[in-house]
Design an enzyme around this catalytic site. Structure first.
Site, PDB file in Angstrom:
ATOM      1  N   GLY A  52       4.060  -3.738   2.798  1.00  0.00           N
ATOM      2  CA  GLY A  52       4.165  -4.418   4.080  1.00  0.00           C
ATOM      3  C   GLY A  52       5.160  -3.662   4.937  1.00  0.00           C
ATOM      4  N   GLU A  53       5.939  -4.373   5.707  1.00  0.00           N
ATOM      5  CA  GLU A  53       6.994  -3.762   6.514  1.00  0.00           C
ATOM      6  C   GLU A  53       8.331  -4.067   5.844  1.00  0.00           C
ATOM      7  OE1 GLU A  53       9.498  -1.975   8.411  1.00  0.00           O
ATOM      8  OE2 GLU A  53       7.408  -1.581   9.031  1.00  0.00           O
ATOM      9  N   SER A  54       8.947  -3.029   5.276  1.00  0.00           N
ATOM     10  CA  SER A  54      10.129  -3.253   4.433  1.00  0.00           C
ATOM     11  C   SER A  54      11.271  -3.913   5.188  1.00  0.00           C
ATOM     12  CB  SER A  54      10.599  -1.929   3.814  1.00  0.00           C
ATOM     13  OG  SER A  54      10.936  -0.987   4.820  1.00  0.00           O
ATOM     14  N   CYS A  84       5.015   0.454  -2.408  1.00  0.00           N
ATOM     15  CA  CYS A  84       5.231   0.896  -1.030  1.00  0.00           C
ATOM     16  C   CYS A  84       6.517   0.267  -0.474  1.00  0.00           C
ATOM     17  CB  CYS A  84       4.005   0.589  -0.177  1.00  0.00           C
ATOM     18  SG  CYS A  84       3.936   1.546   1.359  1.00  0.00           S
ATOM     19  N   HIS A 182      -0.707   2.103  -3.145  1.00  0.00           N
ATOM     20  CA  HIS A 182      -1.314   0.781  -3.264  1.00  0.00           C
ATOM     21  C   HIS A 182      -2.481   0.820  -4.245  1.00  0.00           C
ATOM     22  CE1 HIS A 182       0.767  -1.019   0.238  1.00  0.00           C
ATOM     23  NE2 HIS A 182       0.686   0.193   0.748  1.00  0.00           N
ATOM     24  N   GLU A 184      -3.584  -1.801  -5.732  1.00  0.00           N
ATOM     25  CA  GLU A 184      -4.298  -3.075  -5.543  1.00  0.00           C
ATOM     26  C   GLU A 184      -5.407  -2.965  -4.499  1.00  0.00           C
ATOM     27  OE1 GLU A 184      -1.252  -3.112  -2.311  1.00  0.00           O
ATOM     28  OE2 GLU A 184      -1.338  -2.413  -4.379  1.00  0.00           O
TER      29      GLU A 184
END
EC number: 4.3.3.6
Length: 207
Positions: A52-54, A84, A182, A184
């Site tokens: 996502g956005e860390s 990520c 990723h 997943e």
């Protein structure tokens, strides 16, 4: 028996690719627990910090009172996978943090955010890892640029995990796994199976 049978695996569900991790863990037999409050960290066998956005995830952990409980959970040895942005959260050092950004820490590594380009530079490829070939997606992915003692490099962006010149995209230290990519999104189960194996060992099932 599926590798996740009987295991409760938390997925930090504040922002980012939560659903894909939940679906993959469920397909492996685990019970996925959405973690949005400190109490939901209790009685877990493993934890996933998704992409996502860390900086956004970091800010939300502090707003919701999750930062210190998460740090305590990691320090307590709970098997944890960071993908990520999750890798950035696990890193002790971030070269280029957003203003005010902090990490949870736990992995003695230095990472650079967005090291492989912008969203338009996203790519899917097969990586060399110590667990075998892994099909993975890179989306604004970080790179591990330095590792400390006790940290194992277990994935590089290339076809030879032993190539010292290939970018480091996967590391492990004890019960913590951090990857830049990723799995997943490609339906690749190898890394999640390793997380479940670590969880089973911790519960005394195997090993």
């Amino acid at each position: 028996m599926l590798p996740g049978a009987g295991l409760r695996v938390g997925v930090l569900a504040l922002q980012g690719g939560v659903r894909e991790h939940v679906e993959l863990l469920t397909s492996l037999g685990a019970r996925a627990v959405l973690v949005r409050r400190p109490v939901q960290l209790e009685d877990l066998d493993a934890l996933v910090l998704p992409g996502g956005e860390s900086s956004t995830i970091d800010r939300l952990t502090r707003i919701l009172g999750l930062r210190d409980p998460l740090r305590a959970t990691l320090a307590g040895g709970l098997p944890t996978l960071g993908t990520c942005a999750g890798l950035i959260l696990l890193a002790d050092r971030v070269l280029d943090p957003a203003p005010g950004q902090q990490s949870l820490g736990g992995l003695d590594v230095t990472v650079r955010r967005n090291a492989f380009g912008r969203q338009v530079d996203s790519a899917e490829e097969t990586l060399a890892t110590t667990l075998g070939p892994v099909r993975a997606a890179f989306i604004r992915a970080p790179e591990v640029v330095a590792v400390g003692e006790g940290v194992e490099v277990n994935a590089r962006r290339g076809d030879d995990v032993g190539d010292p010149h290939a970018p480091i995209v996967g590391v492990r230290a004890g019960s913590l796994l951090g990857i830049s990519f990723h799995p997943e999104l490609t339906g690749e189960t190898t890394v999640h199976r390793e997380l479940l194996r670590l969880a089973s060992v911790r519960r005394g099932r195997v090993g």
